[in-house]
Every structure is written in C-alpha cells, then in structure tokens.
Design an enzyme around this catalytic site. Structure first.
Site, PDB file in Angstrom:
ATOM      1  N   LYS A  14      42.704  42.736  27.934  1.00  0.00           N
ATOM      2  CA  LYS A  14      41.854  41.979  26.618  1.00  0.00           C
ATOM      3  C   LYS A  14      41.118  43.020  26.294  1.00  0.00           C
ATOM      4  CE  LYS A  14      40.359  38.936  30.010  1.00  0.00           C
ATOM      5  NZ  LYS A  14      40.835  39.828  31.108  1.00  0.00           N
ATOM      6  N   ARG A  89      36.709  30.487  31.727  1.00  0.00           N
ATOM      7  CA  ARG A  89      37.385  31.103  32.864  1.00  0.00           C
ATOM      8  C   ARG A  89      37.540  30.307  34.129  1.00  0.00           C
ATOM      9  NH1 ARG A  89      36.081  37.436  32.701  1.00  0.00           N
ATOM     10  NH2 ARG A  89      37.185  37.634  34.113  1.00  0.00           N
ATOM     11  N   ARG A 128      43.073  51.758  35.947  1.00  0.00           N
ATOM     12  CA  ARG A 128      41.618  51.722  34.640  1.00  0.00           C
ATOM     13  C   ARG A 128      40.489  51.788  35.595  1.00  0.00           C
ATOM     14  NH1 ARG A 128      40.476  45.820  33.072  1.00  0.00           N
ATOM     15  NH2 ARG A 128      39.883  45.073  34.677  1.00  0.00           N
ATOM     16  N   ARG A 134      34.767  51.685  37.250  1.00  0.00           N
ATOM     17  CA  ARG A 134      34.288  50.008  38.185  1.00  0.00           C
ATOM     18  C   ARG A 134      34.220  50.549  39.199  1.00  0.00           C
ATOM     19  NH1 ARG A 134      36.727  45.136  33.187  1.00  0.00           N
ATOM     20  NH2 ARG A 134      35.618  44.086  36.002  1.00  0.00           N
ATOM     21  N   ARG A 146      39.894  39.069  42.703  1.00  0.00           N
ATOM     22  CA  ARG A 146      39.928  38.240  40.854  1.00  0.00           C
ATOM     23  C   ARG A 146      41.333  37.625  41.004  1.00  0.00           C
ATOM     24  NH1 ARG A 146      38.192  44.182  39.049  1.00  0.00           N
ATOM     25  NH2 ARG A 146      38.363  43.119  36.965  1.00  0.00           N
TER      26      ARG A 146
HETATM   27  P1  AMP Z   1      35.625  40.941  33.080  1.00  0.00           P
HETATM   28  O1  AMP Z   1      35.424  42.530  32.593  1.00  0.00           O
HETATM   29  O2  AMP Z   1      36.463  39.951  32.593  1.00  0.00           O
HETATM   30  O3  AMP Z   1      37.013  40.975  34.065  1.00  0.00           O
HETATM   31  O4  AMP Z   1      34.881  40.081  34.082  1.00  0.00           O
HETATM   32  C1  AMP Z   1      34.281  41.156  35.140  1.00  0.00           C
HETATM   33  C2  AMP Z   1      33.216  39.772  36.273  1.00  0.00           C
HETATM   34  O5  AMP Z   1      32.493  39.564  35.188  1.00  0.00           O
HETATM   35  C3  AMP Z   1      34.415  39.838  36.609  1.00  0.00           C
HETATM   36  O6  AMP Z   1      35.168  39.152  37.614  1.00  0.00           O
HETATM   37  C4  AMP Z   1      33.115  37.710  37.151  1.00  0.00           C
HETATM   38  O7  AMP Z   1      32.430  38.197  38.347  1.00  0.00           O
HETATM   39  C5  AMP Z   1      32.336  38.438  36.198  1.00  0.00           C
HETATM   40  N1  AMP Z   1      32.394  36.888  34.764  1.00  0.00           N
HETATM   41  C6  AMP Z   1      33.060  37.868  33.707  1.00  0.00           C
HETATM   42  N2  AMP Z   1      33.588  36.762  32.940  1.00  0.00           N
HETATM   43  C7  AMP Z   1      32.865  35.807  33.677  1.00  0.00           C
HETATM   44  C8  AMP Z   1      33.428  34.536  33.158  1.00  0.00           C
HETATM   45  N3  AMP Z   1      33.281  33.688  31.993  1.00  0.00           N
HETATM   46  N4  AMP Z   1      33.047  33.631  34.033  1.00  0.00           N
HETATM   47  C9  AMP Z   1      32.170  33.733  35.072  1.00  0.00           C
HETATM   48  N5  AMP Z   1      32.434  35.091  35.634  1.00  0.00           N
HETATM   49  C10 AMP Z   1      32.717  35.835  34.883  1.00  0.00           C
END
Ligand code: AMP
Length: 192
Positions: A14, A89, A128, A134, A146
């Site tokens: 994404k 999400r 990554r 990260r 996740r």
């Molecule tokens: P991402 O960078 O989108 O993979 O997000 C990293 C982490 O941030 C996720 O594993 C969640 O812990 C948190 N996070 C990101 N977006 C959301 C969301 N819309 N709702 C809840 N937690 C989120």
C-alpha cells in the site's frame, strides 16, 4: 473531492504504490500507520499509548485513528482528494468514515484492494524490515498477529464495500514493484 481507500493486507505494498497514485490523481496520501509512527517518534502521549499496541501487532483504538482522519480532512487543502492507506481497518472505522464523510456531504469514491497471499506477506515484510527497520516488521510472531488481525477484523470490509458497489481488486503478486504498480494504476483507470 475523491476519497479512495487503498486496501490490502500488511505487506501488500500500500505504501509502495501510494506515491504514484496520489501524484497521478492529485491526492493527499494519508497512512494512519505513518501518522502513528510519527506520534511515537515525537514522544507524544498518544504515541506512547499507541506504541505498546503497535509493537505487538495489535490495532490501536478506533477513536484514535478516526480522530486523525477527521483532522486531516479538516486541515489539508489544495488537493483533489485523499488516498487512505491502512484506514479503515475495522467495520466500526468504516462506518465512522461514512459518517465523517456524510457530514461533509461526501462519500467513499472507491476501494482499491491490492491482494497477495499470506505466504508472500512474510517474504515482503521480512524484506522491508531490512530496509525500513520497523520493529513490528522484524518478528515473525508479530507479523502473524497482524495477518490474523487483518483476516478477522479488516477482511470483513470487503463484503461491506462490495455491497456498496465500490470494491475493486487487483492481484499484486507480479515479480517486480513496477509491474505491480502498473497493474494498480490500470485498475484505477477503470474507476469512474
Ligand atoms: P501500517 O503502517 O498500516 O502497517 O500500520 C502499523 C500499525 O499501526 C498497525 O499494525 C496498527 O497497530 C496501527 N494502525 C495503523 N492504522 C490503524 C487503524 N486504521 N486502526 C487501528 N490501528 C492502526
């Protein structure tokens, strides 16, 4: 205004494809994950709360990310729309998004869903981790959590948006990033 959702499991790409899409359509890319990581880096109270959840691969509370999204819609000007990445999400977030947009007389334009099978998610996220560093990418059990969270809480959104006739899916298992990017851009051209 256009409101696109870039949807897909963690590691689907994404973030990788968001730049080309937002540039082509003059959209502001909003990644809730990036916003949360910025809060952590800045040491804010919100960041401190989010950190313990993110580090184990759990979702942060719906209200937190909903607030971030509404704030972005309120403050960001000069674009033709938004590309939401990593939000919504959960079904509750999707419903909240509809309500936030309805208040503004707007609605979700389309959901662009980029799909890869679970086996490939590990490969991509582990790759990554070496580049971005990260913490939540570095541990297989956190990645698994996740992915499980995606299947249980996020995947139900597919039916939600299919019912609204807004769901568009593209397979991004191609060999190269460029090939996958072209597939995503081509799909976007089919959306009115
Ligand atoms: P991402 O960078 O989108 O993979 O997000 C990293 C982490 O941030 C996720 O594993 C969640 O812990 C948190 N996070 C990101 N977006 C959301 C969301 N819309 N709702 C809840 N937690 C989120």
């Amino acid at each position: 205004m256009k409101y696109y959702i870039l949807f897909g499991p963690p590691g689907a790409g994404k973030g990788t494809h968001s730049g080309a899409i937002s540039e082509k359509y003059n959209l502001k890319h909003i990644s809730t994950g990036e916003l949360l990581r910025a809060e952590i880096a800045a040491g804010t109270e919100l960041g401190q709360k989010a950190k313990s959840l993110i580090s184990v691969g759990a979702l942060v509370p719906d209200e937190v990310v909903e607030g971030m999204i509404e704030n972005a819609f309120d403050t960001i000007k000069g674009v033709d729309g938004f590309l939401l990445d990593g939000f919504p999400r959960t079904l509750a977030q999707a419903e909240a998004l509809d309500a936030i947009l309805a208040k503004r007389g707007e609605s979700v334009t389309a959901v662009v869903s980029i799909m890869i099978p679970d086996e490939l998610i590990y490969k991509r996220i582990e790759g990554r981790a070496l580049i971005e560093g990260r913490a939540d990418d570095a541990d297989r059990s956190i990645i698994k959590h996740r992915i499980d969270t995606y299947h249980s809480q996020t995947e139900p959104l597919i039916a939600f948006y299919k019912e609204q006739g807004k769901y568009y899916e593209v397979d991004v298992t191609g060999e190269t990033i460029e090939e996958n990017r072209q597939r995503v851009l081509k799909l976007m051209e089919t959306i009115e």
